[in-house]
Scaffold this active site. Structure first.
Site, PDB file in Angstrom:
ATOM      1  N   SER A 106      69.263   8.937  73.054  1.00  0.00           N
ATOM      2  CA  SER A 106      69.181   9.719  74.290  1.00  0.00           C
ATOM      3  C   SER A 106      70.245  10.796  74.329  1.00  0.00           C
ATOM      4  O   SER A 106      70.130  11.747  75.086  1.00  0.00           O
ATOM      5  CB  SER A 106      69.419   8.820  75.501  1.00  0.00           C
ATOM      6  OG  SER A 106      68.559   7.737  75.480  1.00  0.00           O
ATOM      7  N   HIS A 133      62.361  11.366  71.178  1.00  0.00           N
ATOM      8  CA  HIS A 133      62.921  10.745  72.372  1.00  0.00           C
ATOM      9  C   HIS A 133      61.820  10.408  73.372  1.00  0.00           C
ATOM     10  O   HIS A 133      61.326  11.274  74.087  1.00  0.00           O
ATOM     11  CB  HIS A 133      63.972  11.676  73.006  1.00  0.00           C
ATOM     12  CG  HIS A 133      64.667  11.068  74.165  1.00  0.00           C
ATOM     13  ND1 HIS A 133      64.872  11.721  75.351  1.00  0.00           N
ATOM     14  CD2 HIS A 133      65.187   9.821  74.326  1.00  0.00           C
ATOM     15  CE1 HIS A 133      65.481  10.911  76.185  1.00  0.00           C
ATOM     16  NE2 HIS A 133      65.691   9.759  75.592  1.00  0.00           N
ATOM     17  N   GLU A 187      60.539  14.176  73.766  1.00  0.00           N
ATOM     18  CA  GLU A 187      61.363  15.302  73.305  1.00  0.00           C
ATOM     19  C   GLU A 187      61.478  15.199  71.788  1.00  0.00           C
ATOM     20  O   GLU A 187      61.959  14.181  71.270  1.00  0.00           O
ATOM     21  CB  GLU A 187      62.738  15.269  73.968  1.00  0.00           C
ATOM     22  CG  GLU A 187      62.673  15.646  75.451  1.00  0.00           C
ATOM     23  CD  GLU A 187      63.993  15.460  76.183  1.00  0.00           C
ATOM     24  OE1 GLU A 187      64.294  16.252  77.079  1.00  0.00           O
ATOM     25  OE2 GLU A 187      64.733  14.497  75.862  1.00  0.00           O
ATOM     26  N   ASN A 190      67.626  13.971  79.982  1.00  0.00           N
ATOM     27  CA  ASN A 190      68.778  13.127  80.292  1.00  0.00           C
ATOM     28  C   ASN A 190      69.972  13.933  80.767  1.00  0.00           C
ATOM     29  O   ASN A 190      70.762  13.457  81.591  1.00  0.00           O
ATOM     30  CB  ASN A 190      69.166  12.285  79.082  1.00  0.00           C
ATOM     31  CG  ASN A 190      68.250  11.081  78.953  1.00  0.00           C
ATOM     32  OD1 ASN A 190      67.479  10.804  79.867  1.00  0.00           O
ATOM     33  ND2 ASN A 190      68.313  10.398  77.847  1.00  0.00           N
TER      34      ASN A 190
HETATM   35  N1  NAD Z   1      66.707   2.363  78.102  1.00  0.00           N
HETATM   36  C1  NAD Z   1      66.164   3.553  78.330  1.00  0.00           C
HETATM   37  O1  NAD Z   1      65.695   3.851  79.428  1.00  0.00           O
HETATM   38  C2  NAD Z   1      66.081   4.552  77.203  1.00  0.00           C
HETATM   39  C3  NAD Z   1      65.231   5.652  77.349  1.00  0.00           C
HETATM   40  C4  NAD Z   1      65.093   6.555  76.298  1.00  0.00           C
HETATM   41  C5  NAD Z   1      65.838   6.351  75.138  1.00  0.00           C
HETATM   42  N2  NAD Z   1      66.673   5.269  75.036  1.00  0.00           N
HETATM   43  C6  NAD Z   1      67.406   5.098  73.764  1.00  0.00           C
HETATM   44  O2  NAD Z   1      66.725   4.121  73.012  1.00  0.00           O
HETATM   45  C7  NAD Z   1      67.659   3.408  72.203  1.00  0.00           C
HETATM   46  C8  NAD Z   1      67.531   1.924  72.508  1.00  0.00           C
HETATM   47  O3  NAD Z   1      67.884   1.693  73.855  1.00  0.00           O
HETATM   48  P1  NAD Z   1      67.372   0.413  74.638  1.00  0.00           P
HETATM   49  O4  NAD Z   1      67.660   0.654  76.070  1.00  0.00           O
HETATM   50  O5  NAD Z   1      65.990   0.071  74.207  1.00  0.00           O
HETATM   51  O6  NAD Z   1      68.401  -0.699  74.067  1.00  0.00           O
HETATM   52  P2  NAD Z   1      68.269  -2.279  74.169  1.00  0.00           P
HETATM   53  O7  NAD Z   1      69.649  -2.799  74.152  1.00  0.00           O
HETATM   54  O8  NAD Z   1      67.370  -2.684  75.261  1.00  0.00           O
HETATM   55  O9  NAD Z   1      67.536  -2.665  72.796  1.00  0.00           O
HETATM   56  C9  NAD Z   1      68.123  -2.473  71.527  1.00  0.00           C
HETATM   57  C10 NAD Z   1      67.501  -3.460  70.563  1.00  0.00           C
HETATM   58  O10 NAD Z   1      67.954  -3.162  69.245  1.00  0.00           O
HETATM   59  C11 NAD Z   1      68.130  -4.373  68.547  1.00  0.00           C
HETATM   60  N3  NAD Z   1      69.015  -4.189  67.409  1.00  0.00           N
HETATM   61  C12 NAD Z   1      70.359  -4.052  67.400  1.00  0.00           C
HETATM   62  N4  NAD Z   1      70.791  -3.907  66.121  1.00  0.00           N
HETATM   63  C13 NAD Z   1      69.708  -3.940  65.320  1.00  0.00           C
HETATM   64  C14 NAD Z   1      69.492  -3.848  63.918  1.00  0.00           C
HETATM   65  N5  NAD Z   1      70.513  -3.703  63.089  1.00  0.00           N
HETATM   66  N6  NAD Z   1      68.231  -3.938  63.446  1.00  0.00           N
HETATM   67  C15 NAD Z   1      67.193  -4.102  64.281  1.00  0.00           C
HETATM   68  N7  NAD Z   1      67.329  -4.201  65.628  1.00  0.00           N
HETATM   69  C16 NAD Z   1      68.564  -4.113  66.131  1.00  0.00           C
HETATM   70  C17 NAD Z   1      68.697  -5.309  69.610  1.00  0.00           C
HETATM   71  O11 NAD Z   1      68.494  -6.675  69.246  1.00  0.00           O
HETATM   72  C18 NAD Z   1      67.902  -4.898  70.847  1.00  0.00           C
HETATM   73  O12 NAD Z   1      66.726  -5.664  71.007  1.00  0.00           O
HETATM   74  C19 NAD Z   1      69.029   3.975  72.532  1.00  0.00           C
HETATM   75  O13 NAD Z   1      69.346   4.950  71.581  1.00  0.00           O
HETATM   76  C20 NAD Z   1      68.827   4.595  73.890  1.00  0.00           C
HETATM   77  O14 NAD Z   1      69.705   5.648  74.157  1.00  0.00           O
HETATM   78  C21 NAD Z   1      66.788   4.364  76.036  1.00  0.00           C
END
Ligand code: NAD
Length: 592
Positions: A121, A142, A154, A192
């Site tokens: 993000s 994104h 994005e 964002n």
């Molecule tokens: N949460 C949101 O609203 C949102 C929206 C858009 C983008 N993002 C982006 O998406 C990405 C993930 O965010 P999220 O909120 O889903 O996080 P999250 O913490 O909910 O999920 C992350 C997942 O990654 C897994 N993980 C960690 N290390 C790992 C590895 N080495 N191999 C495989 N899996 C692994 C974890 O077990 C976890 O299930 C981030 O970069 C975030 O900025 C988040």
């Protein structure tokens, strides 16, 4: 020749990854879904199952299609399972070291022609790309939360991303039913960078106890038509993710204080209150991963121990603009006797009230007698003396500070004792008007969100001198109109404008910086965040002069550099490009 994406990998099946898996599998693409451990894999699988079961229950997905969707997903622990995919989308936590490590591994494991994409993000896609030996094949992809619902993606290209890679990824977005907006690599991209300043500011208001969590969320859903309030949205995003995004944007996006994470976010993350995923964040949920809010000690009780209210049957409305006409229409339609005092004389105001009734207030009523009865309840007046026997006055003159203060002094002279004198101002401190009278305890703000006909929220603005009785009367009057009220302090912008206008100002700053155009920014907010209107469409509707006045008031009070009005806004106002009503604002408007 364009690449075929028949088999893709998704790394990390948390809040975003599980949704991204669903998007691909729903659109006929085979997915290798990878997690770090069997437990995390089971959680990711459960999230996908919950989401698709919900879609079936709501009639949006056939049972056979759900089963086919699941059959396309191969759940695996460890990155080695990704050796034969055409594209990988990484969605692990927002930490640069972790993402760089994963990309270096993916570079080793995946075929040389595989495209590697990050769902980051806020982190630099370039910083992640250079951890591989194929930076020309690395992009940002994104998705927005929830990925199966939000239309925007994005597509972030770096200075080294190959043009054909961007083209193919854009084509893939279209195949997935998404709208891809391609942009350069900048902290927070479009959506964002605009969303998180607002979310962070909302937490600060909550942290300062300016407003309760329920009122804060209602302010933005009922007052602006947003799909979710900011605190509920932060719970959905995840407080840990939000913290990392803000922190990165602050450090790499010019140290804008609007992105410096509010201390409360850090505290909540440390305490494990991460939002829905842990079952507790700003709200409490029935179990981890659930969207079902359950009552907790902070939940307001239904019992209202408000002190005695004054009965209000006759209402005075002062002013001759749209707000005054709308208010006269709303009160008259609800059965109140209205005395409308318009500076332009009764005829002008009467026409506007009739239009308000026709277009909004009694629109759903096919019988014109409702409108006629409402009109018959209005007395048209051109002198304040005719307000001598009203029970409540609403000032909606949008006048200069001195004129409005004088008006309140006059109202104090003509109105009977105990009458609540309310201002609908968006920009003047209510206390200044209160102190122009000899009855400051009876003066408050009643800020009807606009358009008054469509938005049901009223901010009841209390000063340090407002009495509990006046507040209770104002709330009771609004409740009788079927409006939701929130009580807030007399601060510039109250709640809704204090959060809305800085976000609009940020959008203008982004445009002026040349990062993205009017259409892309509007798309980012409507398709990525589900906003009913993009910032530029909204600014043109509100009026750029109004936006500039509110933003100036916010800046004057706080002196926060991040709230300084965007010079471009000022220039457009000076040039007379005031928005839709003037025929030109950020866009040209013909046929007004
Ligand atoms: N949460 C949101 O609203 C949102 C929206 C858009 C983008 N993002 C982006 O998406 C990405 C993930 O965010 P999220 O909120 O889903 O996080 P999250 O913490 O909910 O999920 C992350 C997942 O990654 C897994 N993980 C960690 N290390 C790992 C590895 N080495 N191999 C495989 N899996 C692994 C974890 O077990 C976890 O299930 C981030 O970069 C975030 O900025 C988040």
């Amino acid at each position: 020749m364009a690449r075929e994406f028949t088999r893709v990998g998704v790394v990390g099946l948390g809040t975003m990854g599980a949704g991204i898996v669903e998007v691909f599998a729903r659109n006929g693409v085979d997915v290798v879904a990878v997690e770090i451990s069997p437990d995390a894999l089971a959680r990711g699988r459960a999230t996908l199952t919950r989401s698709t079961d919900r879609a079936v229950a709501r009639g949006r997905l056939a049972v056979a299609d759900r089963d086919a969707l699941h059959a396309r997903v191969d759940f695996q622990v460890g990155l080695d399972a990704l050796h034969a995919v055409d594209l990988v989308v990484e969605a692990v936590p927002e930490r640069l070291d972790l993402k760089r490590r994963i990309f270096a591994e993916l570079d080793r494991i995946c075929r040389p022609d595989t495209i590697l994409a990050t769902n980051t993000s806020s982190l630099g896609v370039t910083d992640i790309a250079v951890a591989t030996g194929r930076p020309q094949q690395v992009v940002g992809l994104h998705f927005f939360n929830p990925a199966p619902v939000m239309k925007l993606v994005e597509v972030v290209r770096t200075v080294v991303t190959a043009a054909d890679v961007v083209d193919d990824v854009e084509a893939l977005c279209t195949r997935l039913g998404k709208v891809g907006v391609t942009i350069d690599d900048r902290a927070g991209f479009i959506a964002n960078a605009l969303l998180f300043g607002y979310l962070n500011q909302a937490v600060s208001l909550f942290e300062a106890r300016h407003v309760t969590r329920e009122d804060l969320d209602a302010a933005m859903t009922l007052g602006c038509g947003l799909p979710m309030g900011p605190l509920a949205l932060l719970d959905l995003i995840g407080l840990d993710t939000a913290y990392e995004i803000l922190n990165t944007m602050y450090r790499h996006g010019g140290r804008n204080r609007r992105h410096a994470p509010a201390p409360l976010i850090r505290q909540m993350v440390t305490a494990g209150l991460l939002g829905r995923k842990t079952g507790r964040g700003f709200y409490t949920y029935d179990k981890p991963g659930s969207a079902q809010v359950v009552p907790d000690p902070a939940t307001p009780t239904a019992v209202d121990d408000a002190p005695g209210t004054t009965a209000v049957t006759r209402v005075g409305v002062v002013g001759s603009g749209t707000t005054a006409a709308d208010l006269a229409a709303v009160f008259a339609a609800a059965g109140h006797q209205v005395v409308a005092v318009g500076a332009d004389g009764p005829a002008g105001t009467a026409g506007a009230v009739r239009t308000a009734l026709d277009e909004g207030v009694t629109r759903d009523d096919p019988d014109p007698s409702g409108r006629d009865a409402a009109l018959a309840r209005i007395t048209w007046a051109d002198a304040l003396e005719q307000l001598a026997d009203v029970d409540l006055v609403l000032e909606a003159t949008a006048g200069e500070p001195d004129t409005t203060r004088t008006l309140f002094a006059r109202l104090d002279e003509v109105c009977k004792p105990g009458v609540v004198l309310a201002t609908t101002t968006s920009t003047l401190p209510v206390i200044e008007l209160a102190m122009a009278t000899r009855r400051p305890a009876d003066v408050l703000g009643l800020h009807f969100c606009t358009p008054v006909r469509a938005r049901t929220l009223v901010e009841v603005v209390t000063t340090v001198r407002t009495s509990p009785e006046a507040t209770a009367t104002a709330r009771a009057v609004c409740a009788a109109l079927g409006r939701t009220t929130l009580v807030c302090d007399d601060r510039a912008g109250f709640v809704v404008d204090a959060l809305l206008f800085p976000y609009l100002n940020d959008a203008v700053q982004m445009l002026a910086a040349g990062y993205a155009g009017v259409d892309d920014i509007d798309h980012a907010m409507t398709l990525g965040c589900g906003y009913p209107t993009g910032p530029f469409a909204l600014l043109d509707a509100i009026g750029l002069d109004v936006a500039l006045a509110v933003q100036r008031a916010l800046y004057r009070e706080s002196r926060e550099p991040g709230l300084a009005p965007a010079p471009l806004l000022h220039h457009l106002v000076t040039a007379g490009h005031l928005g839709r009503a003037a025929g030109r604002g950020f866009r040209e408007h013909t046929g007004r």
